[in-house]
Motif scaffolding. Structure first.
Motif, mmCIF file in Angstrom:
data_model
loop_
_atom_site.group_PDB
_atom_site.id
_atom_site.type_symbol
_atom_site.label_atom_id
_atom_site.label_comp_id
_atom_site.label_asym_id
_atom_site.label_seq_id
_atom_site.Cartn_x
_atom_site.Cartn_y
_atom_site.Cartn_z
ATOM 1 N N GLN A 57 0.814 -1.383 0.028
ATOM 2 C CA GLN A 57 -0.069 0.026 -0.061
ATOM 3 C C GLN A 57 0.979 1.280 -0.104
ATOM 4 O OE1 GLN A 57 -3.660 0.912 0.035
ATOM 5 N NE2 GLN A 57 -3.354 -0.646 -1.153
ATOM 6 N N LEU A 58 2.155 1.172 -0.018
ATOM 7 C CA LEU A 58 3.057 2.217 -0.267
ATOM 8 C C LEU A 58 3.153 3.162 0.992
ATOM 9 C CD1 LEU A 58 2.083 3.379 -3.969
ATOM 10 C CD2 LEU A 58 3.837 1.795 -3.260
ATOM 11 N N LEU A 59 2.976 2.568 2.079
ATOM 12 C CA LEU A 59 3.216 3.216 3.267
ATOM 13 C C LEU A 59 4.434 3.038 4.120
ATOM 14 C CD1 LEU A 59 -0.533 2.550 4.354
ATOM 15 C CD2 LEU A 59 0.298 4.508 3.832
ATOM 16 N N THR A 60 5.398 2.788 3.533
ATOM 17 C CA THR A 60 6.789 2.714 3.951
ATOM 18 C C THR A 60 7.595 3.639 3.364
ATOM 19 O OG1 THR A 60 7.512 1.100 2.431
ATOM 20 C CG2 THR A 60 6.620 0.129 4.217
ATOM 21 N N GLU A 61 8.809 3.758 3.933
ATOM 22 C CA GLU A 61 9.926 4.562 3.397
ATOM 23 C C GLU A 61 10.696 3.941 2.283
ATOM 24 O OE1 GLU A 61 10.136 7.886 4.015
ATOM 25 O OE2 GLU A 61 9.519 8.131 6.251
ATOM 26 N N VAL B 1 -4.966 -9.672 -10.732
ATOM 27 C CA VAL B 1 -3.469 -9.499 -10.464
ATOM 28 C C VAL B 1 -3.386 -8.115 -9.782
ATOM 29 C CG1 VAL B 1 -1.378 -9.290 -11.763
ATOM 30 C CG2 VAL B 1 -2.767 -11.214 -11.966
ATOM 31 N N ARG B 2 -3.824 -7.100 -10.452
ATOM 32 C CA ARG B 2 -3.712 -5.752 -9.973
ATOM 33 C C ARG B 2 -4.179 -5.367 -8.538
ATOM 34 N NH1 ARG B 2 -4.101 -2.085 -15.267
ATOM 35 N NH2 ARG B 2 -3.456 -3.419 -16.932
ATOM 36 N N LEU C 69 -2.787 -4.961 -2.807
ATOM 37 C CA LEU C 69 -2.855 -5.403 -1.338
ATOM 38 C C LEU C 69 -1.904 -6.158 -0.798
ATOM 39 C CD1 LEU C 69 -6.540 -6.711 -1.773
ATOM 40 C CD2 LEU C 69 -6.025 -4.642 -0.853
ATOM 41 N N GLY C 70 -1.127 -6.842 -1.508
ATOM 42 C CA GLY C 70 0.179 -7.725 -1.129
ATOM 43 C C GLY C 70 -0.324 -9.102 -0.697
ATOM 44 N N ILE C 71 -1.299 -9.131 -0.025
ATOM 45 C CA ILE C 71 -1.911 -10.541 0.492
ATOM 46 C C ILE C 71 -3.128 -10.212 0.762
ATOM 47 C CG2 ILE C 71 -1.519 -9.917 2.930
ATOM 48 C CD1 ILE C 71 -0.614 -13.095 3.417
ATOM 49 N N ALA C 72 -4.059 -11.495 0.421
ATOM 50 C CA ALA C 72 -5.548 -11.537 0.295
ATOM 51 C C ALA C 72 -6.141 -12.713 0.221
ATOM 52 C CB ALA C 72 -6.040 -10.537 -0.870
ATOM 53 N N ALA D 129 -0.483 -19.028 -0.036
ATOM 54 C CA ALA D 129 0.277 -18.868 1.228
ATOM 55 C C ALA D 129 -0.621 -18.991 2.581
ATOM 56 C CB ALA D 129 0.638 -17.123 1.372
ATOM 57 N N ALA D 130 -0.094 -19.327 3.644
ATOM 58 C CA ALA D 130 -0.636 -19.521 4.743
ATOM 59 C C ALA D 130 -0.092 -18.633 5.940
ATOM 60 C CB ALA D 130 -0.573 -20.956 5.461
ATOM 61 N N ILE D 131 -1.103 -18.053 6.956
ATOM 62 C CA ILE D 131 -0.465 -17.099 7.953
ATOM 63 C C ILE D 131 -0.583 -17.861 9.142
ATOM 64 C CG2 ILE D 131 -1.019 -14.899 9.053
ATOM 65 C CD1 ILE D 131 -2.322 -14.028 6.323
ATOM 66 N N GLU D 132 0.463 -17.868 9.909
ATOM 67 C CA GLU D 132 0.275 -18.532 11.192
ATOM 68 C C GLU D 132 -0.529 -18.014 12.059
ATOM 69 O OE1 GLU D 132 3.458 -19.204 14.896
ATOM 70 O OE2 GLU D 132 4.148 -17.817 13.429
ATOM 71 N N GLY D 133 -1.491 -18.842 12.479
ATOM 72 C CA GLY D 133 -2.482 -18.597 13.544
ATOM 73 C C GLY D 133 -3.739 -17.994 12.914
ATOM 74 N N VAL D 134 -3.767 -18.156 11.451
ATOM 75 C CA VAL D 134 -5.068 -17.701 10.641
ATOM 76 C C VAL D 134 -5.373 -18.714 10.145
ATOM 77 C CG1 VAL D 134 -6.050 -15.865 9.151
ATOM 78 C CG2 VAL D 134 -4.225 -15.254 10.775
ATOM 79 N N LYS D 135 -6.861 -19.006 9.988
ATOM 80 C CA LYS D 135 -7.382 -20.124 9.212
ATOM 81 C C LYS D 135 -7.534 -19.719 7.936
ATOM 82 C CE LYS D 135 -9.758 -22.205 13.419
ATOM 83 N NZ LYS D 135 -11.149 -22.461 13.757
ATOM 84 N N GLY D 136 -7.536 -20.792 7.195
ATOM 85 C CA GLY D 136 -7.944 -20.441 5.614
ATOM 86 C C GLY D 136 -6.805 -20.595 4.757
ATOM 87 N N ARG D 137 -7.000 -20.205 3.265
ATOM 88 C CA ARG D 137 -6.198 -20.005 2.281
ATOM 89 C C ARG D 137 -5.938 -18.343 1.948
ATOM 90 N NH1 ARG D 137 -8.097 -23.462 -2.523
ATOM 91 N NH2 ARG D 137 -10.084 -22.404 -1.799
ATOM 92 N N TRP D 138 -4.762 -18.144 1.621
ATOM 93 C CA TRP D 138 -4.255 -16.832 1.107
ATOM 94 C C TRP D 138 -3.544 -17.021 -0.127
ATOM 95 C CZ3 TRP D 138 -5.904 -12.522 3.949
ATOM 96 C CH2 TRP D 138 -6.273 -12.913 5.524
ATOM 97 N N ARG D 139 -3.298 -15.695 -1.022
ATOM 98 C CA ARG D 139 -2.511 -15.668 -1.862
ATOM 99 C C ARG D 139 -1.782 -14.399 -1.618
ATOM 100 N NH1 ARG D 139 -2.958 -20.061 -5.183
ATOM 101 N NH2 ARG D 139 -1.921 -18.638 -7.049
ATOM 102 N N VAL D 140 -0.423 -14.309 -1.805
ATOM 103 C CA VAL D 140 0.436 -13.338 -1.734
ATOM 104 C C VAL D 140 1.232 -13.164 -3.019
ATOM 105 C CG1 VAL D 140 2.299 -15.085 -1.139
ATOM 106 C CG2 VAL D 140 2.545 -12.798 -0.132
ATOM 107 N N GLU D 141 1.640 -11.718 -3.286
ATOM 108 C CA GLU D 141 2.370 -11.020 -4.225
ATOM 109 C C GLU D 141 3.837 -11.371 -4.015
ATOM 110 O OE1 GLU D 141 4.100 -9.851 -7.149
ATOM 111 O OE2 GLU D 141 1.862 -9.492 -7.194
ATOM 112 N N PRO D 142 4.321 -12.487 -4.969
ATOM 113 C CA PRO D 142 5.698 -12.841 -4.745
ATOM 114 C C PRO D 142 6.647 -11.992 -4.708
ATOM 115 C CG PRO D 142 4.397 -14.392 -6.349
ATOM 116 C CD PRO D 142 3.586 -13.108 -6.116
ATOM 117 N N GLU D 143 6.409 -10.699 -5.351
ATOM 118 C CA GLU D 143 7.888 -9.920 -5.341
ATOM 119 C C GLU D 143 7.905 -9.179 -4.133
ATOM 120 O OE1 GLU D 143 6.862 -6.974 -8.541
ATOM 121 O OE2 GLU D 143 7.098 -8.562 -10.168
#
Length: 374
Positions: free
Chosen positions: A18-22, A209-210, A215-218, A239-253
């Protein structure tokens, strides 16, 4: 291969996406292209949400109204209350042509189709008026609807408003500007750029894709939402998130790379927090927009702004821009958990930056660090 992520990793991926870093981005149009959309909303408690989204990314280099200038120039278009890069309209043309949906229609789609057919004369009257005199506000368009729009929600008996929304979905008309507080409408062919049409299946996949890039992960699937989904289909990698149920997709980059977090004040409908389910699962943030609640039932304020610090959502800012008095009135800074002195200083600096951007002075009702329920 399924990427196993901690919640911290998931949060950092979402914040970076989300472009919220430096460092901060520097080009507004490129920001919108990366985010895919910026939600437009008329509420101006502090500032219009779209402008806040741009400011929280670009900082002081963003000038209020620059987004509108890009829309007027034709670089952005508004579709379903979302400002999008104009060239992306090519990804929606096939869906518009297949309105109210491809293949066998669901019952609710059949209901919309039948309602439009019942009001087809009004639809033709609107197109004729716009062809002759557009752009026009809704108040100057002929309301010859016969069948009223019926729902249990916000749009009940708002037939003309619903008709215009559906005509946008059909690709017949488009938002062409504003006149005072009213939106102006015109024929879509006069507003949308002359792009080609991406085939429907390919367009949906590209939009996924866009969306994931932004979102990075959704989730690959989610509940149906108005205007813009929260899911990303098969885009990215599993992807899977520790402690969170269900499936995810992550932006590999975004799986690798340094994380340089910063402090940001967010619109309540910022893309980082608008999916409240994802917000709770990844950030563990307790928040809801309380503007529709009675004042006595609000915990954080009418339009409290989520506060991001690094990779965590750490609190809410209850503030109001009073331009007549020349102040940004800070009624409360709600802290989630234990804040350090450094965190309070960073939030204080960001509040001052917000006031400076709005050409206002800060007037505090509650100092940072104090808790106040409301």
């Amino acid at each position: 291969m399924i990427h196993e992520l901690t919640r911290e990793q998931a949060r950092r991926i979402a914040v970076r996406a989300q472009l919220l870093t430096e460092p901060r981005p520097v080009d507004l149009l490129e920001v919108v292209r990366h985010l895919a959309l910026v939600q437009s909303d008329p509420v101006k408690v502090v500032a219009p949400s779209a402008d806040l989204v741009a400011w929280s990314r670009l900082g002081s280099s963003y000038v209020m109204g620059d987004l509108e200038a890009l829309r007027v120039a034709g670089s952005l278009v508004e579709l379903d209350m979302m400002l999008r890069p104009a060239e992306d309209i090519a990804l929606f043309r096939a869906e518009m042509a297949a309105w109210p949906g491809p293949g066998p229609l669901k019952e609710w789609q059949e209901g919309i189709r039948d309602w439009m057919l019942a009001n087809d004369e009004c639809r033709r009257d609107v197109l004729g008026a716009l062809a002759a005199d557009g752009p026009l506000p809704a108040s100057k368009l002929p309301d010859t609807t016969i069948a009223p729009w019926e729902s249990s929600g916000w749009n009940n008996d708002r037939s003309m408003r619903k008709l215009l929304d559906l005509m946008v979905g059909r690709g017949e008309i488009a938002m062409a500007g504003t006149e005072g507080r009213e939106r102006l409408w015109d024929l879509a062919e006069r507003v949308h750029p002359a792009t080609g049409t991406v085939p429907l299946e390919q367009a949906v996949a590209e939009r996924d894709v866009r969306r994931l890039r932004a979102l990075g992960i959704a989730r690959p699937k989610s509940a149906r939402t108005p205007n813009e989904p929260n899911h990303v289909g098969g885009a990215g990698a599993p992807a899977a998130i520790e402690g969170v149920k269900g499936r995810w997709r992550v932006e590999p980059e975004l799986l690798d790379g340094d994380f340089a977090g910063r402090t940001a004040l967010l619109s309540p409908i910022d893309r980082l927090v608008i999916d409240r389910r994802r917000m709770g699962e990844i950030f563990g943030f307790d928040y809801q927009l309380e503007m529709f609640k009675p004042a006595a039932e609000r915990r954080w304020g009418y339009w409290a702004m989520p506060i991001l610090h690094g990779d965590r959502l750490v609190g809410k800012l209850d503030a109001t821009a009073d331009h007549e008095a020349g102040v940004l009135r800070v009624d409360a800074v709600h802290e989630d958990g234990a804040w350090t002195r450094r965190m309070r200083s960073a939030v204080d600096d960001e509040i001052s930056a917000l006031a400076t951007w709005l050409a206002l002075s800060v007037m505090r009702g509650v100092l940072p660090g104090e808790r106040q329920g409301r």
